[in-house]
Motif scaffolding. Structure first.
Motif, PDB file in Angstrom:
ATOM      1  N   HIS A 142       0.855  -1.190   0.000  1.00  0.00           N
ATOM      2  CA  HIS A 142       0.000   0.000   0.000  1.00  0.00           C
ATOM      3  C   HIS A 142       0.891   1.240   0.000  1.00  0.00           C
ATOM      4  N   ASN A 143       0.878   1.961  -1.137  1.00  0.00           N
ATOM      5  CA  ASN A 143       1.779   3.104  -1.312  1.00  0.00           C
ATOM      6  C   ASN A 143       1.067   4.261  -2.011  1.00  0.00           C
ATOM      7  N   LYS A 144      -0.185   4.458  -1.661  1.00  0.00           N
ATOM      8  CA  LYS A 144      -0.995   5.419  -2.416  1.00  0.00           C
ATOM      9  C   LYS A 144      -0.477   6.847  -2.259  1.00  0.00           C
ATOM     10  N   ASN A 145      -0.066   7.199  -1.047  1.00  0.00           N
ATOM     11  CA  ASN A 145       0.479   8.537  -0.845  1.00  0.00           C
ATOM     12  C   ASN A 145       1.966   8.583  -1.170  1.00  0.00           C
ATOM     13  N   ASP A 146       2.701   7.544  -0.778  1.00  0.00           N
ATOM     14  CA  ASP A 146       4.155   7.500  -0.965  1.00  0.00           C
ATOM     15  C   ASP A 146       4.537   6.400  -1.955  1.00  0.00           C
ATOM     16  N   ASN A 147       4.711   6.648  -3.239  1.00  0.00           N
ATOM     17  CA  ASN A 147       4.587   7.967  -3.799  1.00  0.00           C
ATOM     18  C   ASN A 147       3.770   7.912  -5.091  1.00  0.00           C
ATOM     19  N   THR A 148       2.706   7.097  -5.075  1.00  0.00           N
ATOM     20  CA  THR A 148       1.817   7.093  -6.227  1.00  0.00           C
ATOM     21  C   THR A 148       1.174   8.457  -6.412  1.00  0.00           C
ATOM     22  N   SER A 149       0.983   9.181  -5.330  1.00  0.00           N
ATOM     23  CA  SER A 149       0.417  10.529  -5.443  1.00  0.00           C
ATOM     24  C   SER A 149       1.359  11.450  -6.223  1.00  0.00           C
ATOM     25  N   GLY A 150       2.661  11.367  -5.960  1.00  0.00           N
ATOM     26  CA  GLY A 150       3.619  12.194  -6.683  1.00  0.00           C
ATOM     27  C   GLY A 150       3.728  11.798  -8.139  1.00  0.00           C
ATOM     28  N   VAL A 151       3.750  10.488  -8.395  1.00  0.00           N
ATOM     29  CA  VAL A 151       3.839   9.993  -9.772  1.00  0.00           C
ATOM     30  C   VAL A 151       2.615  10.426 -10.571  1.00  0.00           C
ATOM     31  N   SER A 152       1.433  10.302  -9.982  1.00  0.00           N
ATOM     32  CA  SER A 152       0.214  10.686 -10.697  1.00  0.00           C
ATOM     33  C   SER A 152       0.173  12.186 -10.970  1.00  0.00           C
ATOM     34  N   THR A 153       0.780  12.979 -10.089  1.00  0.00           N
ATOM     35  CA  THR A 153       0.878  14.420 -10.333  1.00  0.00           C
ATOM     36  C   THR A 153       1.712  14.701 -11.572  1.00  0.00           C
ATOM     37  N   ILE A 154       2.804  13.963 -11.730  1.00  0.00           N
ATOM     38  CA  ILE A 154       3.659  14.150 -12.904  1.00  0.00           C
ATOM     39  C   ILE A 154       2.909  13.815 -14.192  1.00  0.00           C
ATOM     40  N   PHE A 155       2.174  12.701 -14.200  1.00  0.00           N
ATOM     41  CA  PHE A 155       1.408  12.347 -15.397  1.00  0.00           C
ATOM     42  C   PHE A 155       0.301  13.361 -15.668  1.00  0.00           C
ATOM     43  N   SER A 156      -0.339  13.851 -14.628  1.00  0.00           N
ATOM     44  CA  SER A 156      -1.384  14.865 -14.807  1.00  0.00           C
ATOM     45  C   SER A 156      -0.802  16.148 -15.375  1.00  0.00           C
ATOM     46  N   LEU A 157       0.409  16.497 -14.935  1.00  0.00           N
ATOM     47  CA  LEU A 157       1.093  17.667 -15.498  1.00  0.00           C
ATOM     48  C   LEU A 157       1.406  17.471 -16.976  1.00  0.00           C
ATOM     49  N   ALA A 159      -0.253  15.680 -19.059  1.00  0.00           N
ATOM     50  CA  ALA A 159      -1.510  15.737 -19.800  1.00  0.00           C
ATOM     51  C   ALA A 159      -1.948  17.177 -20.063  1.00  0.00           C
ATOM     52  N   GLN A 160      -1.583  18.101 -19.186  1.00  0.00           N
ATOM     53  CA  GLN A 160      -2.010  19.494 -19.342  1.00  0.00           C
ATOM     54  C   GLN A 160      -0.979  20.375 -20.038  1.00  0.00           C
ATOM     55  N   ASN A 161       0.219  19.838 -20.281  1.00  0.00           N
ATOM     56  CA  ASN A 161       1.291  20.720 -20.750  1.00  0.00           C
ATOM     57  C   ASN A 161       2.059  20.163 -21.952  1.00  0.00           C
ATOM     58  N   ALA A 162       1.380  19.428 -22.796  1.00  0.00           N
ATOM     59  CA  ALA A 162       2.014  18.918 -24.016  1.00  0.00           C
ATOM     60  C   ALA A 162       2.494  20.077 -24.882  1.00  0.00           C
ATOM     61  N   GLY A 163       3.682  19.947 -25.449  1.00  0.00           N
ATOM     62  CA  GLY A 163       4.223  20.961 -26.340  1.00  0.00           C
ATOM     63  C   GLY A 163       4.901  22.119 -25.641  1.00  0.00           C
ATOM     64  N   LYS A 164       4.887  22.145 -24.310  1.00  0.00           N
ATOM     65  CA  LYS A 164       5.523  23.237 -23.572  1.00  0.00           C
ATOM     66  C   LYS A 164       6.946  22.849 -23.187  1.00  0.00           C
ATOM     67  N   ASP A 165       7.749  23.852 -22.908  1.00  0.00           N
ATOM     68  CA  ASP A 165       9.180  23.635 -22.684  1.00  0.00           C
ATOM     69  C   ASP A 165       9.444  23.238 -21.235  1.00  0.00           C
ATOM     70  N   VAL A 166       8.971  22.045 -20.891  1.00  0.00           N
ATOM     71  CA  VAL A 166       9.178  21.494 -19.552  1.00  0.00           C
ATOM     72  C   VAL A 166       9.620  20.038 -19.693  1.00  0.00           C
ATOM     73  N   ALA A 167      10.201  19.518 -18.633  1.00  0.00           N
ATOM     74  CA  ALA A 167      10.628  18.114 -18.633  1.00  0.00           C
ATOM     75  C   ALA A 167      10.205  17.467 -17.329  1.00  0.00           C
ATOM     76  N   PHE A 168      10.196  16.133 -17.341  1.00  0.00           N
ATOM     77  CA  PHE A 168       9.744  15.362 -16.195  1.00  0.00           C
ATOM     78  C   PHE A 168      10.715  14.206 -15.960  1.00  0.00           C
ATOM     79  N   ILE A 169      10.996  13.934 -14.702  1.00  0.00           N
ATOM     80  CA  ILE A 169      11.854  12.795 -14.373  1.00  0.00           C
ATOM     81  C   ILE A 169      11.221  12.029 -13.213  1.00  0.00           C
ATOM     82  N   LEU A 170      11.102  10.719 -13.391  1.00  0.00           N
ATOM     83  CA  LEU A 170      10.663   9.829 -12.323  1.00  0.00           C
ATOM     84  C   LEU A 170      11.903   9.093 -11.824  1.00  0.00           C
ATOM     85  N   PHE A 171      12.278   9.370 -10.585  1.00  0.00           N
ATOM     86  CA  PHE A 171      13.532   8.856 -10.047  1.00  0.00           C
ATOM     87  C   PHE A 171      13.371   7.463  -9.454  1.00  0.00           C
TER      88      PHE A 171
END
Length: 304
Positions: A142-157, A159-171
């Motif tokens: 059971h890891n819903k807060n640590d850190n599925t919540s953080g990972v899902s935030t990255i994917f949600s970002l 989804a809202q920011n395609a084509g913009k000059d940002v990058a994402f890293i999942l460590f």
């Protein structure tokens, strides 16, 4: 907004073994492609970081760790603005365990009519063995807060920011001591010298959104844009703090311009806190938290 929080929690709840990580990596790269981003696995020693977008040109980098922890008998309670109580709590468990191991070791040595040397060996065996079994051995399911919540935030970002000059890293291997992010920073230190690295870790529990920023991040030209993008609402309080007087051990600490974001509840006794993580009770995370943070980080990105 797609519900990545519950989707990932249902399909990839544990990301600890090599096979579990590889399955999630394939999902992450495919999902990034569907959202308009190129991605790749960057292998550095034993760490497999998932890099999405182009960190070289990105005006900001958004991160989270995707590995999940072992099950612990005691929850890892984070108190980001109560350093004294936080330190006492963090050290109380190993101290109690060492005292118990010491008592058992010397009792066994006494009953066997053995001396200090045997008692010391027994103590080390008992302490290290029990510490490993109780905190490092068994995967937590059971890891819903640590850190599925953080990972899902990255994917949600994404989804809202395609084509913009940002990058994402999942460590990778945050739970082993921030090792994946440490290796990435060492490999790309010059590139990351003046880039904001905003790391989401445990953002699903509580209605206080806490940012902890390193000194160079606070001095960064985009930091004010970040603070202006997050305003308190009837549902959420938002606080920005420096690392001085804060206690938060997450991947942002490895970067010169690192900023950590987490969500907490607030108590009159201990102040801000996040509980339940590293235990079977880490089953609570609120999708509204992901939406609030994603929407406001998108507002920040739109200020570039």
């Amino acid at each position: 907004m797609f519900d990545y929080l519950n989707h990932i929690n249902e399909i990839y709840p544990v990301r600890r073994s090599k096979e579990e990580k590889e399955r999630f990596q394939k999902y992450a790269l495919n999902e990034a492609k569907n959202l308009g981003f190129n991605g790749a696995i960057e292998q550095i020693k034993d760490h497999q970081n998932i890099v999405i977008g182009n960190p070289e040109t990105a005006k900001a980098i958004f991160t989270a760790h995707y590995d999940t922890p072992a099950k612990s008998i005691f929850p890892n309670i984070m108190m980001p603005r109560n350093v004294v109580l936080g330190m006492i709590y963090q050290f109380s468990y190993p101290i109690l365990l060492s005292l118990l191991s010491l008592f058992v070791a010397y009792t066994i040595a006494y009953l066997l009519d053995q001396g200090v040397e045997v008692a010391s060996i027994l103590f080390l065996f008992l302490y290290l063995g029990s510490f490993y079994l109780l905190t490092r051995c068994f995967p937590n399911k059971h890891n819903k807060n640590d850190n599925t919540s953080g990972v899902s935030t990255i994917f949600s970002l994404m989804a809202q920011n395609a084509g913009k000059d940002v990058a994402f890293i999942l460590f990778d291997n945050e739970e082993k001591g921030l090792l994946g992010s440490k290796a990435y920073n060492k490999m790309h230190k010059e590139l990351l010298e003046n880039k904001l690295v905003i790391n989401a870790d445990c953002v699903g529990f509580g209605d206080s959104v806490i940012f902890i920023a390193k000194d160079d991040a606070i001095k960064h030209e985009h930091y004010k844009k970040l603070t202006e993008s997050f305003l308190p609402t009837n549902d959420y309080m938002v606080e920005f703090f420096p690392t001085k007087g804060s206690m938060s051990n997450s991947d942002y600490k490895n970067f010169k311009c690192g900023i950590g974001v987490m969500t907490c509840k607030k108590s009159n006794i201990v102040g801000y806190y996040t509980s339940r993580i590293h235990t079977k009770y880490d089953t609570v995370a609120d999708l509204k938290n992901i939406e609030f943070i994603t929407n406001n980080l998108t507002a920040f990105i739109n200020k570039f």
